[in-house]
Design a protein around this motif. Structure first.
Motif, PDB file in Angstrom:
ATOM      1  N   LEU A  43       0.818  -1.202   0.000  1.00 14.77           N
ATOM      2  CA  LEU A  43       0.000   0.000   0.000  1.00 14.77           C
ATOM      3  C   LEU A  43       0.860   1.263   0.000  1.00 14.77           C
ATOM      4  O   LEU A  43       0.492   2.277  -0.605  1.00 14.77           O
ATOM      5  N   LYS A  44       2.002   1.207   0.668  1.00 13.57           N
ATOM      6  CA  LYS A  44       2.921   2.348   0.619  1.00 13.57           C
ATOM      7  C   LYS A  44       3.443   2.557  -0.801  1.00 13.57           C
ATOM      8  O   LYS A  44       3.544   3.689  -1.281  1.00 13.57           O
ATOM      9  N   GLU A  45       3.788   1.456  -1.463  1.00 17.39           N
ATOM     10  CA  GLU A  45       4.260   1.547  -2.844  1.00 17.39           C
ATOM     11  C   GLU A  45       3.200   2.181  -3.738  1.00 17.39           C
ATOM     12  O   GLU A  45       3.495   3.038  -4.580  1.00 17.39           O
ATOM     13  N   ILE A  46       1.948   1.765  -3.554  1.00 18.36           N
ATOM     14  CA  ILE A  46       0.858   2.302  -4.371  1.00 18.36           C
ATOM     15  C   ILE A  46       0.630   3.778  -4.072  1.00 18.36           C
ATOM     16  O   ILE A  46       0.440   4.592  -4.980  1.00 18.36           O
ATOM     17  N   GLY A 113      12.820   2.927   5.443  1.00 16.79           N
ATOM     18  CA  GLY A 113      12.570   1.530   5.075  1.00 16.79           C
ATOM     19  C   GLY A 113      12.193   1.387   3.616  1.00 16.79           C
ATOM     20  O   GLY A 113      12.639   0.451   2.931  1.00 16.79           O
ATOM     21  N   TRP A 114      11.388   2.323   3.108  1.00 13.78           N
ATOM     22  CA  TRP A 114      11.007   2.286   1.697  1.00 13.78           C
ATOM     23  C   TRP A 114      12.217   2.533   0.806  1.00 13.78           C
ATOM     24  O   TRP A 114      12.397   1.867  -0.213  1.00 13.78           O
ATOM     25  N   VAL A 115      13.072   3.490   1.193  1.00 11.71           N
ATOM     26  CA  VAL A 115      14.298   3.742   0.435  1.00 11.71           C
ATOM     27  C   VAL A 115      15.162   2.486   0.406  1.00 11.71           C
ATOM     28  O   VAL A 115      15.698   2.103  -0.636  1.00 11.71           O
ATOM     29  N   ALA A 116      15.286   1.826   1.551  1.00  8.26           N
ATOM     30  CA  ALA A 116      16.106   0.610   1.632  1.00  8.26           C
ATOM     31  C   ALA A 116      15.596  -0.464   0.675  1.00  8.26           C
ATOM     32  O   ALA A 116      16.371  -1.110  -0.031  1.00  8.26           O
ATOM     33  N   ARG A 117      14.282  -0.662   0.645  1.00  5.30           N
ATOM     34  CA  ARG A 117      13.714  -1.678  -0.258  1.00  5.30           C
ATOM     35  C   ARG A 117      13.879  -1.280  -1.726  1.00  5.30           C
ATOM     36  O   ARG A 117      14.068  -2.118  -2.596  1.00  5.30           O
ATOM     37  N   SER A 118      13.821   0.029  -1.986  1.00  5.26           N
ATOM     38  CA  SER A 118      13.912   0.504  -3.369  1.00  5.26           C
ATOM     39  C   SER A 118      15.303   0.286  -3.958  1.00  5.26           C
ATOM     40  O   SER A 118      15.441   0.057  -5.161  1.00  5.26           O
ATOM     41  N   VAL A 119      16.337   0.364  -3.124  1.00  6.61           N
ATOM     42  CA  VAL A 119      17.705   0.297  -3.649  1.00  6.61           C
ATOM     43  C   VAL A 119      18.357  -1.061  -3.416  1.00  6.61           C
ATOM     44  O   VAL A 119      19.494  -1.275  -3.814  1.00  6.61           O
ATOM     45  N   GLU A 120      17.626  -1.991  -2.772  1.00  2.00           N
ATOM     46  CA  GLU A 120      18.240  -3.262  -2.382  1.00  2.00           C
ATOM     47  C   GLU A 120      18.798  -4.026  -3.575  1.00  2.00           C
ATOM     48  O   GLU A 120      19.912  -4.550  -3.525  1.00  2.00           O
ATOM     49  N   TYR A 148      19.379  13.622   1.861  1.00  2.00           N
ATOM     50  CA  TYR A 148      20.643  12.870   1.806  1.00  2.00           C
ATOM     51  C   TYR A 148      20.721  11.885   2.965  1.00  2.00           C
ATOM     52  O   TYR A 148      21.158  10.740   2.798  1.00  2.00           O
ATOM     53  N   MET A 149      20.276  12.315   4.159  1.00  2.00           N
ATOM     54  CA  MET A 149      20.340  11.437   5.328  1.00  2.00           C
ATOM     55  C   MET A 149      19.406  10.237   5.171  1.00  2.00           C
ATOM     56  O   MET A 149      19.739   9.116   5.570  1.00  2.00           O
ATOM     57  N   GLN A 150      18.239  10.454   4.574  1.00  2.00           N
ATOM     58  CA  GLN A 150      17.335   9.327   4.307  1.00  2.00           C
ATOM     59  C   GLN A 150      17.987   8.331   3.351  1.00  2.00           C
ATOM     60  O   GLN A 150      17.906   7.114   3.545  1.00  2.00           O
ATOM     61  N   ALA A 151      18.617   8.869   2.316  1.00  2.00           N
ATOM     62  CA  ALA A 151      19.291   7.998   1.351  1.00  2.00           C
ATOM     63  C   ALA A 151      20.429   7.238   2.014  1.00  2.00           C
ATOM     64  O   ALA A 151      20.619   6.033   1.779  1.00  2.00           O
ATOM     65  N   TRP A 152      21.205   7.916   2.859  1.00  2.00           N
ATOM     66  CA  TRP A 152      22.334   7.281   3.543  1.00  2.00           C
ATOM     67  C   TRP A 152      21.849   6.179   4.486  1.00  2.00           C
ATOM     68  O   TRP A 152      22.365   5.068   4.491  1.00  2.00           O
ATOM     69  N   ARG A 153      20.816   6.502   5.297  1.00  2.00           N
ATOM     70  CA  ARG A 153      20.292   5.508   6.235  1.00  2.00           C
ATOM     71  C   ARG A 153      19.620   4.347   5.504  1.00  2.00           C
ATOM     72  O   ARG A 153      19.711   3.194   5.935  1.00  2.00           O
ATOM     73  N   GLY A 154      18.939   4.669   4.398  1.00  2.00           N
ATOM     74  CA  GLY A 154      18.327   3.608   3.608  1.00  2.00           C
ATOM     75  C   GLY A 154      19.374   2.669   3.044  1.00  2.00           C
ATOM     76  O   GLY A 154      19.196   1.447   3.043  1.00  2.00           O
ATOM     77  N   LYS A 155      20.488   3.230   2.595  1.00  2.00           N
ATOM     78  CA  LYS A 155      21.574   2.393   2.084  1.00  2.00           C
ATOM     79  C   LYS A 155      22.145   1.526   3.197  1.00  2.00           C
ATOM     80  O   LYS A 155      22.388   0.327   3.000  1.00  2.00           O
ATOM     81  N   GLU A 156      22.384   2.108   4.364  1.00  2.00           N
ATOM     82  CA  GLU A 156      22.929   1.346   5.491  1.00  2.00           C
ATOM     83  C   GLU A 156      22.012   0.179   5.851  1.00  2.00           C
ATOM     84  O   GLU A 156      22.473  -0.944   6.082  1.00  2.00           O
ATOM     85  N   ARG A 157      20.703   0.444   5.893  1.00  2.00           N
ATOM     86  CA  ARG A 157      19.756  -0.604   6.251  1.00  2.00           C
ATOM     87  C   ARG A 157      19.712  -1.691   5.181  1.00  2.00           C
ATOM     88  O   ARG A 157      19.661  -2.886   5.491  1.00  2.00           O
ATOM     89  N   SER A 158      19.749  -1.282   3.918  1.00  3.58           N
ATOM     90  CA  SER A 158      19.711  -2.248   2.835  1.00  3.58           C
ATOM     91  C   SER A 158      20.992  -3.076   2.782  1.00  3.58           C
ATOM     92  O   SER A 158      20.962  -4.282   2.534  1.00  3.58           O
ATOM     93  N   MET A 159      22.137  -2.415   3.015  1.00  3.64           N
ATOM     94  CA  MET A 159      23.422  -3.137   3.028  1.00  3.64           C
ATOM     95  C   MET A 159      23.419  -4.200   4.119  1.00  3.64           C
ATOM     96  O   MET A 159      23.923  -5.318   3.925  1.00  3.64           O
ATOM     97  N   ALA A 160      22.857  -3.870   5.288  1.00  2.00           N
ATOM     98  CA  ALA A 160      22.785  -4.846   6.378  1.00  2.00           C
ATOM     99  C   ALA A 160      21.888  -6.017   6.004  1.00  2.00           C
ATOM    100  O   ALA A 160      22.169  -7.169   6.342  1.00  2.00           O
ATOM    101  N   ALA A 161      20.789  -5.727   5.282  1.00  2.00           N
ATOM    102  CA  ALA A 161      19.876  -6.793   4.880  1.00  2.00           C
ATOM    103  C   ALA A 161      20.496  -7.701   3.822  1.00  2.00           C
ATOM    104  O   ALA A 161      20.314  -8.919   3.849  1.00  2.00           O
TER     105      ALA A 161
END
Length: 602
Positions: A43-46, A113-120, A148-161
């Motif tokens: 639903l967030k994606e939509i 979280g959405w940024v992380a899923r988008s760039v995974e 920029y901070m959202q992008a950085w944190r999203g990358k960190e979260r995605s890298m961990a996943a």
């Protein structure tokens, strides 16, 4: 509004594939989701795709209710858990929007979280994907602006996943070392910790394929260097690498240490000495090349007292250039570097002294015996700068964002690919020598045609040219110009002598330059490491490395300081070996060789 409408259907229109529904931005009554989290994400994606804000009214283990955040807009959805199964299905849906939606680029659902899923997916293939690139791509692809901070944190979260956390990487090191030894018998892999908290200190890895190739087929030449890691817990990557017969780097051993210290260099050279001592009956007399670091000098003197230790000319030449800032002096300096005999070297020094008397004091600080061909007692095979520096630079650029185990896996995969590709490539060669050696021999043969050859006896020859005479001994494989001894390949004088008595010059190269030897260098295989889900957790099996089996290794106490790290700009051109200034052996003019000389022979 057409651009915000969601299709409402009956139970017969339930989407079979949720990803397809997201792509189409459609929802239908009866549509099922594996769990409530999947429902929330979809639903967030939509909402982001159709540019409206979603407000969650209720979300628990049995139901999920959301509506459009704009006051008066009728869009609403109710999803409830199906009885007896873990799935959720859409029970009610009002799919029409009467609001104008989100008018600017900022969106409440564009969370970290959405940024992380988008760039995974992209981060899986490209760990160097930068936050700046992430926010630009998200804006272009989704029409959403993130900070920029959202992008950085999203990358960190995605890298961990995708790759695991940095902390997990250190914890898995004993099990990873065990897998290396198990899957590649004869390899060395050990890790050690320090202090009561068992903080990571050192790691040493050398694959049996590398050990076998170096001992049995490579030249006795090793390069040492270090690069500093830029990850969360910093540290340094050390490497000892040989050079194969076709001039490519051949990593022998790598280590990661918590910091660059005299003790860690001493430990690394100690492990390297054990590695070579175990695998050879008689320790070969090595030539070791390194940067001009006191810690390396001391460690080499301690563990390889009989080795010849030379310095990298890139560091020496940069110091000379910065000291004198004189282009003419620098050019003469490089001519001195390439001088093969003491007489030639001293002649170049005299030329420099005529320009600046300060050169004498500089040469006292940098003794020529450590770097000049004419005085260096070891055999450098024409290697004046460190190729291992570029190797380490590429490894850290490609893997510094990864946890330590992932970085080591990246290095192993690179080496595995090199071994396979180089071995397969060599199988198509039909020559006696490797291509680079074949080219040098051909050049020597071409240059040899302008010499007069006088045979003294069965093995000794006088090679006469317009400026001097050289003595060649084909049995001892020695020429008075010293090029044959220093490069391992017959020089032009040797080629002239060999051709005059009907010998094949290619057969008088050192054995390591043969295609047979090259294939032996890459004859062994580096086997893959299984997924970490199949490894033994710490404490389940005895670890033959440095750390005890029941020890959980924690990260080192060093941490990367906050803020953007300072970058030392390293130009790729600086890694390249300096281009040799060609000097004619007949007229002594720079810029051409003897075979292209226009001077008449009398």
């Amino acid at each position: 509004m057409d651009n915000h409408s969601l299709v409402v259907g009956d139970d017969s229109l339930v989407a079979a594939d949720n990803s397809l529904a997201v792509a189409d931005h459609t929802l239908v009554i009866g549509q099922e989701f594996p769990d409530v989290e999947t429902c929330r994400r979809m639903l967030k994606e939509i909402a982001i795709a159709l540019h409206f804000d979603l407000r969650i009214v209720k979300s628990d283990r049995s139901r999920f209710i959301a509506k459009c955040s704009k006051e008066g807009c009728p869009w609403r959805i109710h999803v409830a858990k199906c009885p007896g199964v873990p799935t959720f299905s859409v029970r009610t849906l009002h799919g029409e929007h009467t609001c104008e939606g989100v008018r600017d680029l900022h969106h409440q659902q564009a969370s970290v979280g959405w940024v992380a899923r988008s760039v995974e997916a992209r981060l899986r293939d490209n760990p160097q994907y930068k936050p700046k690139e992430i926010l630009q791509d998200i804006r272009e692809q989704h029409g959403v602006a993130v900070s920029y901070m959202q992008a950085w944190r999203g990358k960190e979260r995605s890298m961990a996943a995708v790759h695991g956390t940095f902390e997990e990487g250190y914890r898995l090191l004993p099990a990873y070392c065990e897998q290396i030894r198990k899957r590649n018998p004869g390899s060395i892999a050990l890790v050690s910790a320090t202090g009561q908290e068992n903080c990571f200190q050192r790691l040493f890895i050398s694959y049996r394929a590398s050990i076998y190739g170096f001992i049995n087929a490579c030249r006795p030449l090793l390069e040492l260097d270090i690069t500093h890691l830029k990850g969360k817990y910093l540290g340094a990557l050390l490497c000892a690498a040989a050079v194969d017969a076709d001039e490519a780097m051949f990593p022998l051993a790598v280590a990661i240490v918590d910091a660059e210290t005299d003790e860690n260099w001493m430990w690394f050279l100690s492990e390297l000495r054990k590695l070579l001592g175990v695998n050879t009956d008689n320790m070969p007399r090595l030539t070791i090349l390194s940067a001009r670091r006191s810690s390396i000098v001391e460690a080499v003197e301690t563990h390889f007292p009989s080795a010849f230790h030379g310095f990298c000319l890139r560091h020496i030449s940069e110091n000379f250039r910065d000291e004198f800032k004189n282009t003419k002096l620098v050019n003469i300096f490089w001519n001195a570097v390439y001088a093969l005999t003491a007489a030639e070297f001293e002649a170049k020094i005299n030329e420099m002294v005529e320009i600046s008397q300060d050169v004498i004091q500089w040469f006292q600080q940098f003794p020529p015996r450590l770097w000049a061909i004419a005085y260096f007692e070891g055999v450098r095979y024409g290697h004046f700068t460190l190729g291992v520096t570029e190797l380490l630079y590429n490894w850290t650029i490609e893997g510094h964002e990864l946890p330590i185990v992932q970085l080591l896996e990246h290095i192993r995969q690179e080496m595995t690919s090199w071994f396979r590709l180089r071995h397969n490539m060599s199988m198509s060669w039909t020559s006696i020598l490797v291509p680079s050696a074949e080219k040098r021999i051909s050049e020597a043969i071409a240059d040899s045609r302008c010499y007069q050859v006088l045979r003294a006896n069965e093995v000794e020859f006088e090679i006469v040219s317009s400026e001097r005479t050289n003595i060649v001994d084909i049995r001892s494989r020695v020429c008075s110009c010293r090029r044959w001894q220093l490069y391992g390949l017959p020089c032009a004088h040797a080629a002239a002598a060999l051709l005059s008595c009907g010998q094949n010059a290619h057969l008088f190269a050192e054995h390591c330059f043969t295609v047979v030897s090259y294939r032996e260098t890459y004859s062994q295989v580096i086997n893959p490491i299984p997924d970490k889900s199949q490894w033994n957790e710490p404490g389940t099996e005895a670890d033959g490395g440095g750390a005890k089996a029941d020890i959980t290794i924690r990260p080192p106490k060093t941490r990367r300081p906050p803020g953007r790290p300072k970058k030392k700009i390293i130009r790729v051109e600086s890694f390249k070996r300096p281009k040799r200034v060609v000097q004619c052996g007949r007229c002594h003019t720079l810029g051409h060789s003897q075979k292209k000389c226009a001077m008449q022979i009398y």
